[in-house]
Motif scaffolding. Structure first.
Motif, short mmCIF file in Angstrom:
data_model
loop_
_atom_site.label_atom_id
_atom_site.label_comp_id
_atom_site.label_asym_id
_atom_site.label_seq_id
_atom_site.Cartn_x
_atom_site.Cartn_y
_atom_site.Cartn_z
N THR A 5 0.95 -1.28 -0.14
CA THR A 5 0.00 -0.05 -0.04
C THR A 5 0.86 1.23 -0.25
O THR A 5 1.40 1.28 1.00
CB THR A 5 -0.87 0.14 0.98
OG1 THR A 5 -1.92 -0.96 1.19
CG2 THR A 5 -1.82 1.26 1.12
N THR A 15 -3.26 0.59 -3.16
CA THR A 15 -2.76 -0.96 -2.62
C THR A 15 -2.75 -1.76 -4.22
O THR A 15 -3.79 -1.88 -4.80
CB THR A 15 -3.95 -1.69 -1.68
OG1 THR A 15 -4.18 -0.71 -0.51
CG2 THR A 15 -3.55 -2.82 -1.39
N LEU A 52 5.49 2.60 7.18
CA LEU A 52 4.44 2.55 8.10
C LEU A 52 3.89 1.44 8.94
O LEU A 52 3.66 1.39 9.95
CB LEU A 52 3.18 3.35 7.63
CG LEU A 52 3.51 4.69 6.77
CD1 LEU A 52 2.17 4.94 6.01
CD2 LEU A 52 3.88 5.70 7.78
N GLU A 53 3.96 0.57 7.93
CA GLU A 53 3.72 -1.22 8.40
C GLU A 53 4.26 -1.98 7.57
O GLU A 53 4.61 -1.95 6.45
CB GLU A 53 1.95 -1.23 8.37
CG GLU A 53 1.12 -0.38 9.15
CD GLU A 53 -0.19 -0.65 8.85
OE1 GLU A 53 -0.61 -1.64 8.34
OE2 GLU A 53 -0.94 0.36 9.48
N GLY A 54 4.64 -3.20 8.01
CA GLY A 54 5.37 -4.28 7.69
C GLY A 54 6.75 -4.31 7.25
O GLY A 54 7.02 -4.79 6.27
N GLU A 56 8.99 -5.98 8.17
CA GLU A 56 9.41 -7.48 8.13
C GLU A 56 9.25 -7.95 6.69
O GLU A 56 10.06 -9.13 6.43
CB GLU A 56 8.88 -8.05 9.23
CG GLU A 56 7.28 -8.48 8.88
CD GLU A 56 6.55 -7.46 9.59
OE1 GLU A 56 5.14 -7.54 9.20
OE2 GLU A 56 7.04 -6.27 10.08
N ASN A 77 12.56 3.57 10.38
CA ASN A 77 11.41 3.17 9.33
C ASN A 77 11.78 3.77 8.17
O ASN A 77 10.85 3.87 7.30
CB ASN A 77 10.26 3.29 10.08
CG ASN A 77 9.94 2.40 11.26
OD1 ASN A 77 10.32 1.19 11.37
ND2 ASN A 77 9.07 2.84 12.18
N VAL A 93 2.86 -4.49 3.13
CA VAL A 93 3.77 -3.40 3.77
C VAL A 93 3.05 -2.14 3.32
O VAL A 93 2.42 -2.33 2.32
CB VAL A 93 5.23 -3.60 3.10
CG1 VAL A 93 5.24 -3.36 1.58
CG2 VAL A 93 6.23 -2.41 3.50
N LYS A 94 3.15 -1.24 4.21
CA LYS A 94 2.48 0.08 3.80
C LYS A 94 3.57 1.31 3.72
O LYS A 94 4.21 1.09 4.82
CB LYS A 94 1.30 0.59 4.74
CG LYS A 94 0.74 1.64 4.56
CD LYS A 94 -0.36 2.14 5.76
CE LYS A 94 -1.74 1.67 5.29
NZ LYS A 94 -2.77 2.01 6.35
#
Length: 102
Positions: A5, A15, A52-54, A56, A77, A93-94
């Protein structure tokens, strides 16, 4: 298949499905993602993104990317979209481009 995203600095989002092990730069190109590029060779930092997210879901940064991130203060990040690659497998992932004030 991983999902990416992209969030613009204006708040719009896109996305997309990403091929396993794909380079984030290629995914940006194929989908008109809101990430600016210039050199595409880890030397300018134009394509810095905030994960922002993900985080990993991305492979760890290599030395060349770390050197450029160091120039910008190596903030948590942050990655270079021209260098970041997705791991094989699933996940999400974002990301968004680094804002001018960051």
């Amino acid at each position: 298949m991983p999902i990416v995203t992209f969030v613009s600095n204006e708040g719009d989002s896109l996305t997309v499905d990403a091929p396993s092990g794909g380079a984030l730069a290629d995914i940006c190109d194929k989908n008109d993602a809101p990430v600016p590029f210039s050199c595409r060779s880890a030397s300018c930092g134009t394509c810095r993104i905030v994960v922002l997210e993900g985080a990993e879901v991305l492979l760890p940064p290599e030395d060349e990317e770390l050197e450029i991130l160091d120039v910008f203060g190596n903030k948590p990040n942050q990655r270079l979209a021209c260098c970041a690659k997705m791991k094989n497998g699933g996940g999400a992932v974002k990301v968004r481009p680094v804002a001018d004030h960051e």
